[in-house]
Design a protein around this motif. Structure first.
Motif, PDB file in Angstrom:
ATOM      1  N   VAL A 265      70.737  28.639 -25.405  1.00 55.22           N
ATOM      2  CA  VAL A 265      70.127  29.111 -26.653  1.00 55.22           C
ATOM      3  C   VAL A 265      71.189  29.785 -27.508  1.00 55.22           C
ATOM      4  N   ASP A 266      70.961  29.784 -28.816  1.00 52.70           N
ATOM      5  CA  ASP A 266      71.956  30.322 -29.747  1.00 52.70           C
ATOM      6  C   ASP A 266      71.867  31.833 -29.902  1.00 52.70           C
ATOM      7  N   ALA A 267      70.678  32.395 -29.688  1.00 52.78           N
ATOM      8  CA  ALA A 267      70.477  33.826 -29.858  1.00 52.78           C
ATOM      9  C   ALA A 267      69.247  34.241 -29.061  1.00 52.78           C
ATOM     10  N   ILE A 268      69.059  35.561 -28.938  1.00 52.07           N
ATOM     11  CA  ILE A 268      67.924  36.091 -28.191  1.00 52.07           C
ATOM     12  C   ILE A 268      67.184  37.085 -29.080  1.00 52.07           C
ATOM     13  N   GLU A 269      65.893  36.831 -29.274  1.00 50.25           N
ATOM     14  CA  GLU A 269      65.046  37.746 -30.036  1.00 50.25           C
ATOM     15  C   GLU A 269      64.328  38.675 -29.055  1.00 50.25           C
ATOM     16  N   ILE A 270      64.472  39.979 -29.286  1.00 48.31           N
ATOM     17  CA  ILE A 270      63.861  40.972 -28.408  1.00 48.31           C
ATOM     18  C   ILE A 270      62.522  41.367 -28.992  1.00 48.31           C
ATOM     19  N   ASN A 271      61.457  41.010 -28.299  1.00 50.27           N
ATOM     20  CA  ASN A 271      60.116  41.347 -28.761  1.00 50.27           C
ATOM     21  C   ASN A 271      59.730  42.709 -28.196  1.00 50.27           C
ATOM     22  N   ILE A 272      60.006  43.757 -28.960  1.00 46.84           N
ATOM     23  CA  ILE A 272      59.644  45.107 -28.521  1.00 46.84           C
ATOM     24  C   ILE A 272      58.344  45.569 -29.178  1.00 46.84           C
ATOM     25  N   SER A 273      57.659  44.637 -29.823  1.00 42.98           N
ATOM     26  CA  SER A 273      56.533  45.075 -30.649  1.00 42.98           C
ATOM     27  C   SER A 273      55.316  44.189 -30.548  1.00 42.98           C
ATOM     28  N   CYS A 274      55.126  43.530 -29.408  1.00 42.02           N
ATOM     29  CA  CYS A 274      53.963  42.662 -29.279  1.00 42.02           C
ATOM     30  C   CYS A 274      52.697  43.508 -29.200  1.00 42.02           C
ATOM     31  N   PRO A 275      51.756  43.350 -30.137  1.00 38.24           N
ATOM     32  CA  PRO A 275      50.594  44.232 -30.194  1.00 38.24           C
ATOM     33  C   PRO A 275      49.430  43.810 -29.315  1.00 38.24           C
ATOM     34  N   ASN A 276      49.565  42.688 -28.599  1.00 33.27           N
ATOM     35  CA  ASN A 276      48.393  42.188 -27.893  1.00 33.27           C
ATOM     36  C   ASN A 276      48.560  42.126 -26.382  1.00 33.27           C
ATOM     37  N   VAL A 277      49.501  42.894 -25.873  1.00 31.05           N
ATOM     38  CA  VAL A 277      49.706  42.975 -24.438  1.00 31.05           C
ATOM     39  C   VAL A 277      49.402  44.393 -23.990  1.00 31.05           C
ATOM     40  N   LYS A 278      48.655  44.529 -22.916  1.00 28.89           N
ATOM     41  CA  LYS A 278      48.192  45.853 -22.506  1.00 28.89           C
ATOM     42  C   LYS A 278      49.320  46.751 -22.030  1.00 28.89           C
ATOM     43  N   ASP A 279      50.405  46.177 -21.522  1.00 22.79           N
ATOM     44  CA  ASP A 279      51.537  47.001 -21.117  1.00 22.79           C
ATOM     45  C   ASP A 279      52.781  46.511 -21.834  1.00 22.79           C
ATOM     46  N   GLY A 280      53.763  47.381 -21.938  1.00 21.26           N
ATOM     47  CA  GLY A 280      55.044  46.928 -22.475  1.00 21.26           C
ATOM     48  C   GLY A 280      55.184  47.027 -23.966  1.00 21.26           C
ATOM     49  N   GLY A 281      55.314  45.857 -24.624  1.00 23.44           N
ATOM     50  CA  GLY A 281      55.758  45.721 -25.998  1.00 23.44           C
ATOM     51  C   GLY A 281      55.367  46.768 -26.999  1.00 23.44           C
ATOM     52  N   ALA A 282      54.066  47.017 -27.151  1.00 26.00           N
ATOM     53  CA  ALA A 282      53.623  47.906 -28.220  1.00 26.00           C
ATOM     54  C   ALA A 282      54.184  49.305 -28.051  1.00 26.00           C
ATOM     55  N   VAL A 283      54.268  49.777 -26.818  1.00 28.41           N
ATOM     56  CA  VAL A 283      54.798  51.118 -26.561  1.00 28.41           C
ATOM     57  C   VAL A 283      56.267  51.182 -26.934  1.00 28.41           C
ATOM     58  N   PHE A 284      57.059  50.188 -26.502  1.00 29.68           N
ATOM     59  CA  PHE A 284      58.480  50.176 -26.809  1.00 29.68           C
ATOM     60  C   PHE A 284      58.720  50.134 -28.307  1.00 29.68           C
ATOM     61  N   GLY A 285      57.995  49.278 -29.007  1.00 31.82           N
ATOM     62  CA  GLY A 285      58.268  49.034 -30.420  1.00 31.82           C
ATOM     63  C   GLY A 285      57.889  50.158 -31.343  1.00 31.82           C
ATOM     64  N   ASN A 286      57.055  51.079 -30.892  1.00 32.84           N
ATOM     65  CA  ASN A 286      56.599  52.157 -31.773  1.00 32.84           C
ATOM     66  C   ASN A 286      57.361  53.456 -31.585  1.00 32.84           C
ATOM     67  N   ASP A 287      58.349  53.465 -30.714  1.00 36.44           N
ATOM     68  CA  ASP A 287      59.166  54.655 -30.453  1.00 36.44           C
ATOM     69  C   ASP A 287      60.626  54.301 -30.698  1.00 36.44           C
ATOM     70  N   PRO A 288      61.247  54.826 -31.753  1.00 30.94           N
ATOM     71  CA  PRO A 288      62.627  54.450 -32.090  1.00 30.94           C
ATOM     72  C   PRO A 288      63.620  54.668 -30.952  1.00 30.94           C
ATOM     73  N   GLU A 289      63.472  55.763 -30.222  1.00 30.66           N
ATOM     74  CA  GLU A 289      64.425  56.036 -29.150  1.00 30.66           C
ATOM     75  C   GLU A 289      64.254  55.064 -27.993  1.00 30.66           C
ATOM     76  N   VAL A 290      63.014  54.762 -27.654  1.00 26.24           N
ATOM     77  CA  VAL A 290      62.772  53.790 -26.584  1.00 26.24           C
ATOM     78  C   VAL A 290      63.193  52.391 -27.032  1.00 26.24           C
TER      79      VAL A 290
END
Length: 321
Positions: free
Chosen positions: A124-149
């Motif tokens: 692959v040419d690049a990697i997109e980091i999904n830190i903001s998926c709003p529809n998963v019960k764990d993970g993404g949404a928590v990471f994406g809403n905290d700048p330090e995390v």
């Protein structure tokens, strides 16, 4: 005047056009490229479906519902797992027809680093980091809403790869520009702005949410004004660092795409519009070229971030009631 060029350079990656097909909207790419009328000359890059370290079944139905001006989805990152994608799916792709970007998500910072390392050994040419998926019960949404995390996730991914990292920012946070700065400091090479907004739809007869996960990500034209503003805000942080942005959120015409480019996007992401017109990319590209010819613009880089703000008015309440 020569015919304007739609080709762009994004993190050192040469793309034929600024159009990026967004993750989750075209599967892993091969499903979309089989559509009659598809031309690889219209697409600059394809983001693969969101991938986690291990396989996921995703959320319970309903997963997608049409809403006024868009749709709500709550797929829950259904995918066969990173190793299967790398070993079985990517080798079947025609890597010469366009650029491919992996989209990754994790339930922990360590998992983000581990999956990044796996894709680092892929073509692959690049990697997109999904830190903001709003529809998963764990993970993404928590990471994406905290700048330090968010920055810690980017840092873990940065240590695991030399490929360009594109951080997909959440609109569901207080200060997206602050989050962008944290991610730049942690080593991101680019941003995708924005992910979907949180939304809900209710069945009034059952008095229950229509979406099986109760809520999901709202996409489509309804979110375009929010996305445009956030691209502009993030561009203010990025412009001095030469950090490019994939602007996305409700783009369904050349005019929409041009607004995002003027606001600061180097590339433009098309997603929900494909469900209505799978071949809309050709129309968008033709419209951009017509605009460039009209305004005697040779390269899209001449247009990116050229927004001139109106003279600031006296401070008023945001609602202007």
């Amino acid at each position: 005047m020569e015919k304007p060029s739609l080709a762009i350079e994004f993190c050192g990656i040469r793309m034929k056009t600024p159009v990026v097909l967004l993750s989750g909207c075209v599967g892993f790419g091969e499903e979309y490229t089989r559509i009659t009328g598809y031309s690889n000359q219209e697409v600059g890059a394809i983001c693969l479906k969101g991938t986690t370290l291990e396989a996921r079944l995703g959320n319970t139905p309903h997963r997608v519902i049409e809403t006024p001006g868009g749709m709500i989805n709550s797929i829950g990152l259904q995918n066969p797992g990173a190793r299967h994608v790398i070993e079985d799916i990517i080798p079947r792709l025609d890597l010469s027809e366009t650029r491919y970007i992996a989209n990754i998500s994790g339930s922990s910072i360590d998992e983000y680093g581990e999956i990044t390392k796996l894709f680092d050994d892929s073509p692959v040419d690049a990697i997109e980091i999904n830190i903001s998926c709003p529809n998963v019960k764990d993970g993404g949404a928590v990471f994406g809403n905290d700048p330090e995390v968010s920055a810690r996730v980017v840092e873990a991914c940065r240590k695991a790869t030399t490929k360009p990292l594109i951080t997909k920012l959440s609109p569901n946070q207080t200060d997206i520009a602050d989050s962008a700065q944290h991610c730049i400091d942690a080593g991101t090479d680019a941003f995708a702005v924005i992910n979907t907004l949180m939304g809900m739809s209710i069945d009034i007869e059952k008095r229950r949410p229509v979406i099986g996960n109760n809520q999901g990500g709202l996409s489509g034209p309804a979110i375009k004004p929010v996305a445009l503003r956030m691209v502009h805000l993030v561009h203010q942080v990025c412009k001095d660092h030469n950090i490019p942005i994939i602007g996305q959120g409700g783009i369904s015409s050349a005019e929409d795409a041009l607004e995002f480019i003027i606001a600061g996007a180097t590339a433009i992401g098309v997603g929900t519009a494909l469900f209505n017109d799978p071949l809309i990319c050709k129309e968008i590209n033709q419209g951009i070229v017509s605009y460039m010819e009209k305004h005697q613009i040779n390269s899209l880089s001449e247009l990116t971030g050229t927004l001139s703000l109106n003279q600031p008015a006296p401070a008023t309440p945001a609602c202007n009631c």
